[in-house]
Design a protein around this motif. Structure first.
Motif, short mmCIF file in Angstrom:
data_model
loop_
_atom_site.label_atom_id
_atom_site.label_comp_id
_atom_site.label_asym_id
_atom_site.label_seq_id
_atom_site.Cartn_x
_atom_site.Cartn_y
_atom_site.Cartn_z
N VAL A 132 0.84 -1.20 0.00
CA VAL A 132 0.00 0.00 0.00
C VAL A 132 0.88 1.25 0.00
N LEU A 133 1.94 1.24 0.79
CA LEU A 133 2.87 2.37 0.82
C LEU A 133 3.60 2.51 -0.52
N PHE A 134 3.97 1.39 -1.10
CA PHE A 134 4.61 1.35 -2.41
C PHE A 134 3.73 2.05 -3.45
N LEU A 135 2.45 1.72 -3.45
CA LEU A 135 1.50 2.33 -4.38
C LEU A 135 1.35 3.82 -4.10
N THR A 136 1.26 4.20 -2.84
CA THR A 136 1.07 5.61 -2.48
C THR A 136 2.24 6.47 -2.96
N LEU A 137 3.45 6.03 -2.70
CA LEU A 137 4.63 6.81 -3.09
C LEU A 137 4.75 6.92 -4.61
N LEU A 138 4.41 5.85 -5.32
CA LEU A 138 4.50 5.90 -6.77
C LEU A 138 3.39 6.74 -7.38
N GLU A 139 2.24 6.82 -6.71
CA GLU A 139 1.17 7.71 -7.18
C GLU A 139 1.63 9.16 -7.14
#
Length: 345
Positions: free
Chosen positions: A126-133
């Motif tokens: 979830v953090l991976f997705l957030t930072l890449l967004e």
């Protein structure tokens, strides 16, 4: 006792600051923009056309956002159905009105129940997705700023530059264990033995996805966010006309990603205030302050309320899926950790 008092005081300040910042920003905005002219801009808007544009935008974002999350879960944790993620994704939009980080935590907890995976490994994705967004927005912002560099303050270029520096340092550490600062920390571990092992934060479960994901996944996630932004760009380009404004598409492309990044800062209530101030600052040459304030508030609230209504629709299903396992197994029940998936499905 003293430590507990300081902790409670810190929590009170954290709860107080977002509303205070929100009110302060709007105070300065309305010092510049007469409230009566703001109401006139709202009254003169073509709201039927505005709603016909904004509601499909929110629905598309919801559908695409959930699909991207589904892909990441399949890549890194195991099979999961798209329709099983729709309820929690919708309900977290309600939670995010109060606290964005709490919404992400609720997403991770729900996926923990669905995939039978450790909580912090799911939270890593979830953090991976957030930072890449956010990185995806920074890339769009960099392209726009390069195209219109003569019209922007030079200090804004620190936004994409900061993201580049962050990812270089972070990936060198997370993937190659390059940490020149460790030499400074080692003497402290000798003085404080309890710190030994804790300086190896790359081994914490919360960084699992960053460490094990192939580099192509980073690129794929950034590319997957592009359609949602492009649809939003076109919708805003058309929707501003319902408030009597005409903003060129090029300028919209240049400034909108920056507005989204500034609006995502967790310093105000429901991201209000920063978004409106950014619209007024960047598009002040193309429309009046009252028009920009009225449109930015209306579009922001329309986006939030549409997503919140989706959350209400899916709330019974999400409640059943979330609360049922809590009573049956307890929070964060021990589970075996499945190996990370790297298929191209």
């Amino acid at each position: 006792m003293f430590g507990e008092t300081n902790k409670k005081t810190g929590e009170k300040w954290r709860k107080f600051l977002p509303p205070a910042f929100t009110l302060l920003i709007f105070y300065f905005i309305f010092q510049r923009i007469p409230f009566g002219k703001f109401l006139t801009a709202l009254r003169d808007a073509d709201f039927p056309t505005f709603i016909l544009l904004m509601v499909p935008n929110s629905l598309f974002f919801f559908a695409w956002d959930t699909w991207v999350l589904t892909l990441l879960m399949r890549w890194f944790h195991g099979p999961i159905r798209y329709r099983d993620l729709l309820p929690v994704r919708a309900v977290t939009y309600i939670v995010s009105l109060l606290n964005t980080n709490l919404a992400r935590g609720a997403t991770a907890f729900y996926l923990t129940q669905q995939l039978r995976a450790p909580f912090f490994q799911i939270a890593s994705t979830v953090l991976f997705l957030t930072l890449l967004e956010v990185t995806h927005l920074a890339i769009w912002a960099a392209c726009g700023m390069l195209a219109y560099s003569t019209h922007l303050p030079k200090s804004l270029f620190w936004i994409p530059t900061g993201f580049v520096l962050f990812w270089v340092v972070f990936l060198l550490y997370a993937r190659l264990d390059f940490a020149p600062w460790r030499a400074v920390l080692v003497p402290f571990t000798r003085l404080f033995p309890r710190l030994r092992g804790r300086v190896q934060i790359r081994e914490w479960p919360i960084f699992r996805t960053f460490d094990q994901a192939p580099l192509k996944r980073y690129v794929q996630v950034v590319l997957l966010r592009a359609p949602a932004f492009f649809v939003s760009l076109i919708i805003h380009f058309l929707a501003v006309r319902t408030f009597g404004m005409h903003i060129p598409l090029g300028q919209m492309l240049a400034y909108l990603p920056i507005i989204f990044i500034l609006g995502a800062l967790p310093i105000t209530v429901a991201h209000l205030g920063t978004t409106q101030a950014a619209w007024i600052f960047f598009f002040g040459d193309y429309a009046t302050g009252p028009q920009l304030l009225a449109y930015s508030l209306a579009s922001h609230l329309a986006f939030m309320m549409t997503r919140a209504m989706l959350g209400v629709v899916f709330l019974p299903r999400a409640y059943r899926d979330l609360v049922g396992p809590v009573f049956a197994q307890g929070w964060f029940a021990p589970r075996s950790a499945p190996p990370i998936h790297s298929s191209d499905s």
